[in-house]
Design a protein around this motif. Structure first.
Motif, PDB file in Angstrom:
ATOM      1  N   VAL A 126      -4.229   3.324  -1.862  1.00  0.00           N
ATOM      2  CA  VAL A 126      -3.489   4.565  -1.646  1.00  0.00           C
ATOM      3  C   VAL A 126      -4.275   5.386  -0.630  1.00  0.00           C
ATOM      4  CG1 VAL A 126      -2.594   6.682  -2.686  1.00  0.00           C
ATOM      5  CG2 VAL A 126      -2.615   4.546  -4.018  1.00  0.00           C
ATOM      6  N   GLU A 127      -3.636   5.762   0.466  1.00  0.00           N
ATOM      7  CA  GLU A 127      -4.278   6.559   1.499  1.00  0.00           C
ATOM      8  C   GLU A 127      -3.443   7.789   1.782  1.00  0.00           C
ATOM      9  OE1 GLU A 127      -7.207   6.030   2.529  1.00  0.00           O
ATOM     10  OE2 GLU A 127      -7.561   3.935   1.963  1.00  0.00           O
ATOM     11  N   ILE A 128      -4.003   8.717   2.550  1.00  0.00           N
ATOM     12  CA  ILE A 128      -3.266   9.920   2.935  1.00  0.00           C
ATOM     13  C   ILE A 128      -3.227  10.041   4.458  1.00  0.00           C
ATOM     14  CG2 ILE A 128      -3.853  11.136   0.811  1.00  0.00           C
ATOM     15  CD1 ILE A 128      -5.858  12.789   2.430  1.00  0.00           C
ATOM     16  N   GLY A 129      -2.220  10.751   4.926  1.00  0.00           N
ATOM     17  CA  GLY A 129      -2.103  11.062   6.350  1.00  0.00           C
ATOM     18  C   GLY A 129      -1.433  12.415   6.486  1.00  0.00           C
ATOM     19  N   MET A 130      -1.723  13.100   7.554  1.00  0.00           N
ATOM     20  CA  MET A 130      -1.121  14.402   7.805  1.00  0.00           C
ATOM     21  C   MET A 130      -0.233  14.316   9.051  1.00  0.00           C
ATOM     22  SD  MET A 130      -2.237  16.364   5.389  1.00  0.00           S
ATOM     23  CE  MET A 130      -3.127  15.594   4.014  1.00  0.00           C
ATOM     24  N   ARG A 131       0.876  15.032   9.004  1.00  0.00           N
ATOM     25  CA  ARG A 131       1.748  15.012  10.189  1.00  0.00           C
ATOM     26  C   ARG A 131       1.055  15.640  11.378  1.00  0.00           C
ATOM     27  NH1 ARG A 131       3.316  14.833  14.276  1.00  0.00           N
ATOM     28  NH2 ARG A 131       5.412  14.905  15.153  1.00  0.00           N
ATOM     29  N   GLY A 144       0.830  -1.196   0.000  1.00  0.00           N
ATOM     30  CA  GLY A 144       0.000   0.000   0.000  1.00  0.00           C
ATOM     31  C   GLY A 144       0.862   1.243   0.000  1.00  0.00           C
ATOM     32  N   ILE A 145       0.263   2.383  -0.329  1.00  0.00           N
ATOM     33  CA  ILE A 145       0.975   3.659  -0.410  1.00  0.00           C
ATOM     34  C   ILE A 145       0.313   4.654   0.527  1.00  0.00           C
ATOM     35  CG2 ILE A 145       1.557   5.611  -1.905  1.00  0.00           C
ATOM     36  CD1 ILE A 145       1.514   3.591  -4.270  1.00  0.00           C
ATOM     37  N   LEU A 146       1.131   5.369   1.292  1.00  0.00           N
ATOM     38  CA  LEU A 146       0.623   6.417   2.178  1.00  0.00           C
ATOM     39  C   LEU A 146       1.289   7.735   1.804  1.00  0.00           C
ATOM     40  CD1 LEU A 146      -1.170   7.097   4.628  1.00  0.00           C
ATOM     41  CD2 LEU A 146       0.848   6.774   6.073  1.00  0.00           C
ATOM     42  N   LYS A 172       5.731  -3.273   7.762  1.00  0.00           N
ATOM     43  CA  LYS A 172       7.005  -2.748   7.275  1.00  0.00           C
ATOM     44  C   LYS A 172       6.742  -1.465   6.507  1.00  0.00           C
ATOM     45  CE  LYS A 172      11.018  -3.826   4.382  1.00  0.00           C
ATOM     46  NZ  LYS A 172      11.659  -4.831   3.506  1.00  0.00           N
ATOM     47  N   ILE A 173       7.521  -0.413   6.797  1.00  0.00           N
ATOM     48  CA  ILE A 173       7.371   0.859   6.088  1.00  0.00           C
ATOM     49  C   ILE A 173       8.678   1.200   5.381  1.00  0.00           C
ATOM     50  CG2 ILE A 173       6.848   3.312   6.270  1.00  0.00           C
ATOM     51  CD1 ILE A 173       5.252   2.773   8.754  1.00  0.00           C
ATOM     52  N   LEU A 223      -4.881   1.393   5.715  1.00  0.00           N
ATOM     53  CA  LEU A 223      -4.155   0.449   4.860  1.00  0.00           C
ATOM     54  C   LEU A 223      -4.149  -0.951   5.472  1.00  0.00           C
ATOM     55  CD1 LEU A 223      -1.139   2.686   3.772  1.00  0.00           C
ATOM     56  CD2 LEU A 223      -3.028   1.940   2.336  1.00  0.00           C
ATOM     57  N   VAL A 224      -3.887  -1.018   6.764  1.00  0.00           N
ATOM     58  CA  VAL A 224      -3.842  -2.313   7.445  1.00  0.00           C
ATOM     59  C   VAL A 224      -5.200  -3.010   7.359  1.00  0.00           C
ATOM     60  CG1 VAL A 224      -3.585  -3.428   9.700  1.00  0.00           C
ATOM     61  CG2 VAL A 224      -1.934  -1.685   8.971  1.00  0.00           C
ATOM     62  N   GLU A 225      -6.255  -2.249   7.502  1.00  0.00           N
ATOM     63  CA  GLU A 225      -7.600  -2.821   7.429  1.00  0.00           C
ATOM     64  C   GLU A 225      -7.909  -3.379   6.041  1.00  0.00           C
ATOM     65  OE1 GLU A 225     -10.038   0.406   8.707  1.00  0.00           O
ATOM     66  OE2 GLU A 225      -9.769  -0.027  10.854  1.00  0.00           O
ATOM     67  N   GLN A 226      -7.125  -2.972   5.050  1.00  0.00           N
ATOM     68  CA  GLN A 226      -7.287  -3.495   3.691  1.00  0.00           C
ATOM     69  C   GLN A 226      -6.284  -4.607   3.385  1.00  0.00           C
ATOM     70  OE1 GLN A 226      -8.165  -0.185   0.667  1.00  0.00           O
ATOM     71  NE2 GLN A 226      -7.543   1.015   2.456  1.00  0.00           N
ATOM     72  N   GLY A 227      -5.643  -5.109   4.446  1.00  0.00           N
ATOM     73  CA  GLY A 227      -4.734  -6.239   4.284  1.00  0.00           C
ATOM     74  C   GLY A 227      -3.305  -5.877   3.971  1.00  0.00           C
ATOM     75  N   VAL A 228      -2.952  -4.601   4.108  1.00  0.00           N
ATOM     76  CA  VAL A 228      -1.597  -4.152   3.785  1.00  0.00           C
ATOM     77  C   VAL A 228      -0.645  -4.433   4.936  1.00  0.00           C
ATOM     78  CG1 VAL A 228      -0.176  -2.100   3.351  1.00  0.00           C
ATOM     79  CG2 VAL A 228      -2.371  -2.386   2.165  1.00  0.00           C
ATOM     80  N   SER A 229       0.513  -4.977   4.621  1.00  0.00           N
ATOM     81  CA  SER A 229       1.552  -5.210   5.633  1.00  0.00           C
ATOM     82  C   SER A 229       2.876  -4.561   5.251  1.00  0.00           C
ATOM     83  CB  SER A 229       1.775  -6.713   5.842  1.00  0.00           C
ATOM     84  OG  SER A 229       2.164  -7.333   4.625  1.00  0.00           O
ATOM     85  N   GLU A 230       2.971  -4.048   4.021  1.00  0.00           N
ATOM     86  CA  GLU A 230       4.171  -3.361   3.553  1.00  0.00           C
ATOM     87  C   GLU A 230       3.749  -2.031   2.923  1.00  0.00           C
ATOM     88  OE1 GLU A 230       6.068  -6.131   0.928  1.00  0.00           O
ATOM     89  OE2 GLU A 230       6.976  -7.253   2.576  1.00  0.00           O
TER      90      GLU A 230
END
Length: 343
Positions: free
Chosen positions: A94-99, A6-8, A153-154, A112-119
């Motif tokens: 693809v999701e977004i996050g703000m600092r 996944g992408i953040l 993993k990020i 992302l994790v809820e969609q099965g993403v681990s990397e």
């Protein structure tokens, strides 16, 4: 297989509204970050909560009202547009996050994790490296990961200030928006305190004098000032502009500490006397238009320049959600996604 990737996309953040209390809450989180105001906690709290938050929120709220859209904060709206366009190119989420504020980095990772993403490929949307931008994003993401998502993993996309794909993208965007006739093109970057430059230099080889202009110096990969000048010089070369027709400056300084120079506001007030009557300004520290570009530069900066004797002021918008910028984001994300297979 990409089904666990996944992408953040991470940007700075914004108040949730123009209400003074919401702006105060946002400024508290932002300015209490030790990577932004790097004083000891007690002195930072005295400055921020004892002084700044008693005076600045109302003024900032008024400024935000001048740039707010029907959809909300320009920075958030633009980042959402980027997310949507990028998502159309991928089969992975693809999701977004703000600092700071919402949606937070934690919320983005959780989605992302809820969609099965681990990397996760995490993309800090800052071209140049600085303690108060890239570094604090990575530190916060790692804090969130270790606390709540230890098996995730990020992989982090590094600053891209000198990547040819980015330079070409920025240069073409500027070229299309430049007025036909102008006396100077000013590159206004967000400023940082001088001490931040030294603090982020583990090589201890930076002197803030001549090292920025050297072809190579161990501190370059950590030096925000060098990276700003490198971006400028590479773009100037792409545009075929003479250096004497360009200006570099740094905006948005806070407090009385020494920040990297020259300052944008002072430059805008002096250059008309040097014959610059028609000015174009671009802000390459930002990829999305926000308060610092839409209000500080295109409104306040314009007023300063015209009041000082300038005649024509032209603000050049950020890359925002231009398709060529989405191309760059995709290329950089693809590089990181491919690295997962090499580990």
């Amino acid at each position: 297989m990409l089904n666990n990737k996944g992408i953040l996309l991470v940007n700075l953040g914004s108040p949730k509204s123009t209400a003074v209390n919401d702006v105060r809450e946002y400024l508290d989180e932002f300015l209490m970050d030790e990577k932004v105001i790097d004083y000891r906690w007690i002195f930072r709290a005295l400055l921020v909560r004892g002084i700044i938050l008693n005076t600045r929120p109302a003024k900032s709220a008024a400024a935000y009202k001048t740039v707010w859209t029907d959809q909300g904060s320009p920075l958030i709206v633009i980042t959402e547009k980027i997310q949507k366009k990028l998502q159309e190119r991928y089969d992975i989420p693809v999701e977004i996050g703000m600092r700071y504020a919402q949606p937070s980095i934690e919320a983005g990772i959780r989605k992302l994790v809820e969609q099965g993403v681990s990397e996760i490929v995490l993309f800090p949307l800052y071209p140049q490296y600085a303690m108060s931008t890239t570094e604090t994003v990575i530190e916060k993401a790692e804090e969130v990961r270790k606390k709540n998502f230890p098996t995730v993993k990020i992989s982090y996309i590094q600053p891209f200030y000198n990547r040819d794909i980015y330079i070409s993208c920025l240069a073409e965007s500027i070229r299309e928006k430049l007025p036909e006739h102008f006396d100077a093109l000013q590159f206004s970057y967000h400023g940082v305190p001088e001490r931040h430059i030294y603090k982020t230099d583990p090589t201890k080889t930076c002197n803030l004098n001549d090292c920025c202009s050297r072809d190579s110096n161990p501190s370059h990969q950590f030096c925000y000032r060098h990276q700003c000048y490198k971006t400028t010089n590479d773009v100037i070369e792409k545009l075929g502009l003479p250096k004497e027709k360009t200006i570099v400056s740094f905006q948005s300084r806070l407090g009385k500490d020494k920040w990297i120079e020259p300052y944008t506001d002072e430059t805008l007030e002096t250059i008309p006397k040097k014959g610059v009557k028609t000015l174009a300004v671009v802000c390459p520290a930002f990829v999305s238009d926000c308060l610092e570009t839409l209000e500080e530069i295109s409104v306040e900066g314009k007023e300063q320049f015209l009041h000082a004797g300038g005649e024509h002021f032209h603000y050049i918008p950020c890359l925002n959600d231009e398709d060529r910028w989405i191309d760059v984001i995709q290329t950089l994300c693809d590089e990181k996604l491919n690295e997962f297979y090499l580990v």
